[in-house]
Scaffold this active site. Structure first.
Site, PDB file in Angstrom:
ATOM      1  N   ASN A   1       0.853  -1.251   0.120  1.00  0.00           N
ATOM      2  CA  ASN A   1       0.005   0.011  -0.043  1.00  0.00           C
ATOM      3  C   ASN A   1       0.854   1.095  -0.039  1.00  0.00           C
ATOM      4  OD1 ASN A   1      -1.889   2.001   0.422  1.00  0.00           O
ATOM      5  ND2 ASN A   1      -2.298   1.333   2.443  1.00  0.00           N
ATOM      6  N   TRP A   2       1.073   1.903  -1.145  1.00  0.00           N
ATOM      7  CA  TRP A   2       1.920   2.931  -1.176  1.00  0.00           C
ATOM      8  C   TRP A   2       1.378   4.332  -0.777  1.00  0.00           C
ATOM      9  CZ3 TRP A   2       3.768   2.232  -7.025  1.00  0.00           C
ATOM     10  CH2 TRP A   2       4.756   0.892  -7.146  1.00  0.00           C
ATOM     11  N   LYS A   3       0.141   4.275  -0.172  1.00  0.00           N
ATOM     12  CA  LYS A   3      -0.856   5.479   0.299  1.00  0.00           C
ATOM     13  C   LYS A   3      -0.451   6.614  -0.733  1.00  0.00           C
ATOM     14  CE  LYS A   3       0.243   3.391   4.768  1.00  0.00           C
ATOM     15  NZ  LYS A   3       0.040   3.599   6.105  1.00  0.00           N
TER      16      LYS A   3
ATOM     17  N   HIS B   1      -9.716   0.533   4.605  1.00  0.00           N
ATOM     18  CA  HIS B   1      -8.578   0.828   5.367  1.00  0.00           C
ATOM     19  C   HIS B   1      -8.533   1.838   6.450  1.00  0.00           C
ATOM     20  CE1 HIS B   1      -4.272   2.337   6.249  1.00  0.00           C
ATOM     21  NE2 HIS B   1      -3.677   1.318   5.318  1.00  0.00           N
TER      22      HIS B   1
ATOM     23  N   SER C   1       3.168  -1.816  10.406  1.00  0.00           N
ATOM     24  CA  SER C   1       4.606  -1.909  10.646  1.00  0.00           C
ATOM     25  C   SER C   1       5.218  -3.199  10.357  1.00  0.00           C
ATOM     26  CB  SER C   1       4.808  -1.243  12.075  1.00  0.00           C
ATOM     27  OG  SER C   1       4.201  -0.249  12.338  1.00  0.00           O
TER      28      SER C   1
ATOM     29  N   GLU D   1      -7.044   4.146   7.551  1.00  0.00           N
ATOM     30  CA  GLU D   1      -6.976   5.655   7.086  1.00  0.00           C
ATOM     31  C   GLU D   1      -8.080   6.319   6.597  1.00  0.00           C
ATOM     32  OE1 GLU D   1      -3.179   5.519   5.240  1.00  0.00           O
ATOM     33  OE2 GLU D   1      -2.272   4.808   7.239  1.00  0.00           O
TER      34      GLU D   1
ATOM     35  N   GLU E   1      -5.631  -5.161  10.450  1.00  0.00           N
ATOM     36  CA  GLU E   1      -4.551  -4.248  10.684  1.00  0.00           C
ATOM     37  C   GLU E   1      -4.904  -3.528  11.825  1.00  0.00           C
ATOM     38  OE1 GLU E   1      -2.470  -3.079   6.657  1.00  0.00           O
ATOM     39  OE2 GLU E   1      -4.210  -1.734   7.072  1.00  0.00           O
TER      40      GLU E   1
ATOM     41  N   GLY F   1       2.755  -0.877   4.352  1.00  0.00           N
ATOM     42  CA  GLY F   1       2.816   0.465   4.000  1.00  0.00           C
ATOM     43  C   GLY F   1       4.309   0.893   3.768  1.00  0.00           C
ATOM     44  N   GLY F   2       4.837   1.595   4.827  1.00  0.00           N
ATOM     45  CA  GLY F   2       6.158   2.203   4.719  1.00  0.00           C
ATOM     46  C   GLY F   2       7.071   1.493   4.006  1.00  0.00           C
TER      47      GLY F   2
ATOM     48  N   GLY G   1       1.572   2.649  10.657  1.00  0.00           N
ATOM     49  CA  GLY G   1       2.778   3.552  10.444  1.00  0.00           C
ATOM     50  C   GLY G   1       3.337   3.869  11.733  1.00  0.00           C
TER      51      GLY G   1
HETATM   52  C1  PEP Z   1      -0.837   0.001   5.604  1.00  0.00           C
HETATM   53  O1  PEP Z   1      -0.956   1.047   5.264  1.00  0.00           O
HETATM   54  O2  PEP Z   1      -1.810  -0.893   5.562  1.00  0.00           O
HETATM   55  C2  PEP Z   1      -0.006  -0.281   6.673  1.00  0.00           C
HETATM   56  C3  PEP Z   1      -0.119  -1.399   7.384  1.00  0.00           C
HETATM   57  O3  PEP Z   1       1.218   0.668   6.792  1.00  0.00           O
HETATM   58  P1  PEP Z   1       2.592   0.402   7.536  1.00  0.00           P
HETATM   59  O4  PEP Z   1       3.112  -0.880   7.041  1.00  0.00           O
HETATM   60  O5  PEP Z   1       3.336   1.590   7.116  1.00  0.00           O
HETATM   61  O6  PEP Z   1       2.364   0.252   9.184  1.00  0.00           O
END
Ligand code: PEP
Length: 256
Positions: A14-16, A99, A217, A101, A171, A238-239, A177
């Site tokens: 997930n590049w957001k 998600h 994370s 967010e 999640e 994500g990151g 994040g």
């Molecule tokens: C996500 O955006 O779904 C996510 C899990 O982000 P991160 O890995 O940065 O926590």
């Protein structure tokens, strides 16, 4: 011995709100060029909407799949700024729904997530449905109740076969994040609960079939111990997914 319920792991990036068409395509090409266990793991890249076409073109002749981060449930019409499932035809084969967010920042409800999930399925794409509790909810011992209500509400309009075809991303909101991942025990326990909830609502075969990832994370440092756990069918990342080598390490850790 292979488990009778062997599920193919799936690792999704997930590049957001990062990357445009050019740098997104470049990142996609460098993911596809990594030494990845494509025969054993589904690999999905979810760029922002403006990068979906460029990323799809960049990975067209590779096993890497493309997903959308967000869709609206209507097919077309006066919905300024929204993207529909039919608009992704030929570009994406997955779409994320729910998600945290989007739930927290844009007010998406479980009913919205249900409508999106149905639209994604009816367009022939695979939904990645995100669920998870906040830190307050975990501290109050409400995790199971929160997951039960999210999963019931989102999936109550789906048949067992439709449910089985989905991916769920567990999640925990406090792990997204933050650099603070759930422990393997916490992730495995919550994913076990999710599978039990699906078994109760849609039957054991659907629960055995549905893939449930962990997200929050995930990094090259913690992926081995998370993804080697029975029942954790890959990751939503994500990151770390913005770095091809880090993402590749996570994909490799998901291989059975
Ligand atoms: C996500 O955006 O779904 C996510 C899990 O982000 P991160 O890995 O940065 O926590």
């Amino acid at each position: 011995m292979t488990s009778p319920h062997a599920r193919r792991p799936i690792v999704a990036a997930n590049w957001k709100m990062n990357t445009g068409p050019d740098d997104g395509a470049e990142l996609a090409r460098s993911v596809a060029a990594q030494d990845l266990p494509f025969a054993q793991v589904d690999v999905v890249l979810c760029p922002p909407a403006t990068g979906v076409a460029a990323v799809a073109a960049a990975v067209r002749s590779t096993p890497v799949a493309v997903g959308a981060q967000h869709v609206f449930w209507e097919a077309s019409g006066a919905y300024t700024g929204e993207i529909s499932v039919p608009m992704l035809a030929g570009l994406a084969t997955y779409a994320i729904a729910g998600h945290s967010e989007r739930r927290q920042l844009f007010g998406e409800t479980d009913l919205d997530v249900q409508r999106k999930t149905l639209a994604i399925l009816s367009g022939g794409l695979t939904p990645i449905v995100a669920v998870g509790e906040s830190l307050d909810q975990r501290d109050a011992g409400e995790t199971l109740g929160v997951l039960r209500s999210q999963v019931r509400r989102v999936f109550e309009a789906l048949t067992p076969a439709e449910t089985a075809a989905c991916v769920i991303a567990y999640e925990p909101v406090w792990a997204i994040g933050t650099g603070r991942n759930a422990t393997p025990e916490q992730a495995q326990e919550a994913i076990g609960w999710i599978r039990d909830i699906v078994a109760a609502t849609h039957g054991q075969p659907a629960a055995n079939q549905i893939r449930v990832q962990y997200g929050g994370s995930v990094s090259p440092e913690n992926c081995e111990e998370l993804l080697s756990r029975e029942g954790i069918d890959g990751a939503l990342v994500g990151g770390a997914s913005l770095d091809a080598a880090k993402f590749a390490a996570i994909v490799r850790a998901a291989a059975p």
